[in-house]
Design a protein around this motif. Sequence first.
Motif, mmCIF file in Angstrom:
data_model
loop_
_atom_site.group_PDB
_atom_site.id
_atom_site.type_symbol
_atom_site.label_atom_id
_atom_site.label_comp_id
_atom_site.label_asym_id
_atom_site.label_seq_id
_atom_site.Cartn_x
_atom_site.Cartn_y
_atom_site.Cartn_z
ATOM 1 N N SER A 1 0.837 -1.199 0.000
ATOM 2 C CA SER A 1 0.000 0.000 0.000
ATOM 3 C C SER A 1 0.863 1.237 0.000
ATOM 4 O O SER A 1 2.098 1.157 -0.002
ATOM 5 N N SER A 2 0.189 2.382 0.011
ATOM 6 C CA SER A 2 0.914 3.650 0.015
ATOM 7 C C SER A 2 1.802 3.801 1.235
ATOM 8 O O SER A 2 2.757 4.566 1.226
ATOM 9 N N TYR A 3 1.507 3.058 2.304
ATOM 10 C CA TYR A 3 2.314 3.162 3.522
ATOM 11 C C TYR A 3 3.718 2.602 3.339
ATOM 12 O O TYR A 3 4.595 2.830 4.154
ATOM 13 N N ASP A 4 3.924 1.815 2.274
ATOM 14 C CA ASP A 4 5.257 1.273 2.002
ATOM 15 C C ASP A 4 6.165 2.284 1.323
ATOM 16 O O ASP A 4 7.372 2.067 1.247
ATOM 17 N N ILE A 5 5.602 3.372 0.788
ATOM 18 C CA ILE A 5 6.367 4.311 -0.026
ATOM 19 C C ILE A 5 7.000 5.395 0.840
ATOM 20 O O ILE A 5 6.306 6.148 1.519
ATOM 21 N N LYS A 6 8.333 5.452 0.795
ATOM 22 C CA LYS A 6 9.070 6.464 1.570
ATOM 23 C C LYS A 6 9.760 7.481 0.663
ATOM 24 O O LYS A 6 9.914 8.640 1.023
ATOM 25 N N THR A 7 10.184 7.033 -0.503
ATOM 26 C CA THR A 7 10.890 7.908 -1.444
ATOM 27 C C THR A 7 10.387 7.633 -2.852
ATOM 28 O O THR A 7 10.145 6.478 -3.205
ATOM 29 N N VAL A 8 10.233 8.712 -3.636
ATOM 30 C CA VAL A 8 9.832 8.569 -5.033
ATOM 31 C C VAL A 8 10.905 9.188 -5.908
ATOM 32 O O VAL A 8 11.339 10.323 -5.681
ATOM 33 N N THR A 9 11.354 8.440 -6.904
ATOM 34 C CA THR A 9 12.278 8.979 -7.896
ATOM 35 C C THR A 9 11.602 8.905 -9.265
ATOM 36 O O THR A 9 11.023 7.879 -9.620
ATOM 37 N N ILE A 10 11.679 10.007 -9.999
ATOM 38 C CA ILE A 10 11.041 10.095 -11.317
ATOM 39 C C ILE A 10 12.124 10.380 -12.348
ATOM 40 O O ILE A 10 12.905 11.326 -12.188
ATOM 41 N N SER B 1 10.412 12.193 0.748
ATOM 42 C CA SER B 1 11.112 12.987 -0.270
ATOM 43 C C SER B 1 10.770 12.490 -1.664
ATOM 44 O O SER B 1 10.390 11.327 -1.854
ATOM 45 N N ILE B 2 10.929 13.379 -2.638
ATOM 46 C CA ILE B 2 10.649 13.044 -4.033
ATOM 47 C C ILE B 2 11.566 13.845 -4.932
ATOM 48 O O ILE B 2 11.879 15.011 -4.652
ATOM 49 N N SER C 1 10.636 17.468 2.236
ATOM 50 C CA SER C 1 11.305 18.355 1.287
ATOM 51 C C SER C 1 10.891 18.014 -0.130
ATOM 52 O O SER C 1 10.640 16.851 -0.454
ATOM 53 N N ILE C 2 10.828 19.037 -0.944
ATOM 54 C CA ILE C 2 10.531 18.853 -2.366
ATOM 55 C C ILE C 2 11.106 20.045 -3.124
ATOM 56 O O ILE C 2 11.005 21.188 -2.686
ATOM 57 N N THR C 3 11.762 19.751 -4.231
ATOM 58 C CA THR C 3 12.274 20.800 -5.103
ATOM 59 C C THR C 3 11.466 20.765 -6.395
ATOM 60 O O THR C 3 11.463 19.753 -7.101
ATOM 61 N N ILE C 4 10.776 21.859 -6.660
ATOM 62 C CA ILE C 4 9.966 21.951 -7.874
ATOM 63 C C ILE C 4 10.808 22.642 -8.935
ATOM 64 O O ILE C 4 11.198 23.795 -8.770
ATOM 65 N N PRO C 5 11.122 21.972 -10.038
ATOM 66 C CA PRO C 5 12.010 22.571 -11.050
ATOM 67 C C PRO C 5 11.343 23.715 -11.799
ATOM 68 O O PRO C 5 10.108 23.826 -11.831
ATOM 69 N N ASN C 6 12.165 24.550 -12.408
ATOM 70 C CA ASN C 6 11.649 25.707 -13.138
ATOM 71 C C ASN C 6 10.889 25.326 -14.401
ATOM 72 O O ASN C 6 10.227 26.168 -15.007
ATOM 73 N N SER C 7 10.981 24.060 -14.793
ATOM 74 C CA SER C 7 10.228 23.609 -15.959
ATOM 75 C C SER C 7 8.721 23.569 -15.689
ATOM 76 O O SER C 7 7.918 23.612 -16.620
ATOM 77 N N VAL C 8 8.342 23.510 -14.410
ATOM 78 C CA VAL C 8 6.922 23.423 -14.034
ATOM 79 C C VAL C 8 6.238 24.765 -14.266
ATOM 80 O O VAL C 8 6.692 25.800 -13.761
#
Length: 377
Positions: A72-81, A101-102, A124-131
């Motif tokens: 489930s979603s509770y297993d997710i600690k980090t997301v890499t895209i 973190s993502i 923490s999250i860094t939103i890139p300038n491409s957004v």
Amino acid sequence: MKQAIRSFLTILLLLCAVTTLNATVYTGWCGSNVRYSLDTSTGVLSIEGTGRMYDYVPAEPAPWNSSWKPYSSYDIKTVTISEGITNIGYYAFAHCSALTSINIPNSVTSIEGYSFYGCSGLKSITIPNSVTSIGKDAFWGCKGLTNITIPNNVTSIGSFVFSACSGLTSITIPNSVTSIGEYAFSYCSGITSITIPNSVTSIGSSAFYGCSGLKDITTLGSEPPTIESNTFYMYTANLHVKKGCATAYKANSIWGKFNIVEDAIDTEDDPVVKEICATPVISYSNGKISCISETEGAVCHFSYKYTGEGEGENNVNTICQIIITAYATAEGYADSQTVTKSFDLTGGSTRDNCDVNGDGVVNMQDANIVVNKYLGK
């Protein structure tokens, strides 16, 4: 029938699982050309491919967010895209409360609505300038976030985007933003100050409602942005505006409720500005007038007025007053505030005549002589 289908899908998922001694990895599709891989031993969810992720809704959640599956979603600690993904799907990571973190690549141009809704553990999250766009409620309830920088290509902040992010203490709004939606930062109780760039022309209803810690608001527009009576929680904060703009804000029925101070600096006008140069102190001692600012390298700039008051022998003025107005400048600093001070001085003639050059009038020619004398020039 539905139960049979669900059981069959569960079996398929288990067959797709790669099991080692300590890890189980689940994989699948989350876009036409986008796949995911979830390692439940590490809590890392990897998303790879090109193009758009799928959009989801509560009734049909993301594949890593379904309670009937063996994870489930509770297993997710980090997301890499990976680079190549162009959006964060609608409702994609909603309620992933263990997510801390993502990584969002520069290929992403949009963060859809509810993407991180209720991700209370996100630190923490860094939103890139491409957004260029961030959808409604995208970060609602992300109370673990302490600061956020909105990319400089975003033109509007939608409704409820950062609502209930109670841990936020710092928000950077770029000069590209022209509007702030309703409830956008509502109940962000940790925010103590906010700067609204001069590009913003409207702020929606309750945008800062419930921001009980807000003490200082800086608005850089020469004209007050359009707001509602409940845009702000209370009107006890200091409102900082640029020099010469206080009149316009005081005349506004809503902005005028704040304590208005003319000391705001717009770094878009002067990007090298660090802070305001220290206000100089004008003093008179041992026959000399001095002007000193505590800012290193500061230079004082003067304007002055010279008058003669009273009458003495032969109807000449005997009390001479000099009124000096000064401000200080220094490289990398904004001009200081202006200060004015008056001194009663004597003129330069043997009869203590304020008509220093003896032409029968007290004027700027006399002033120049006297000022240069007392400034030691």
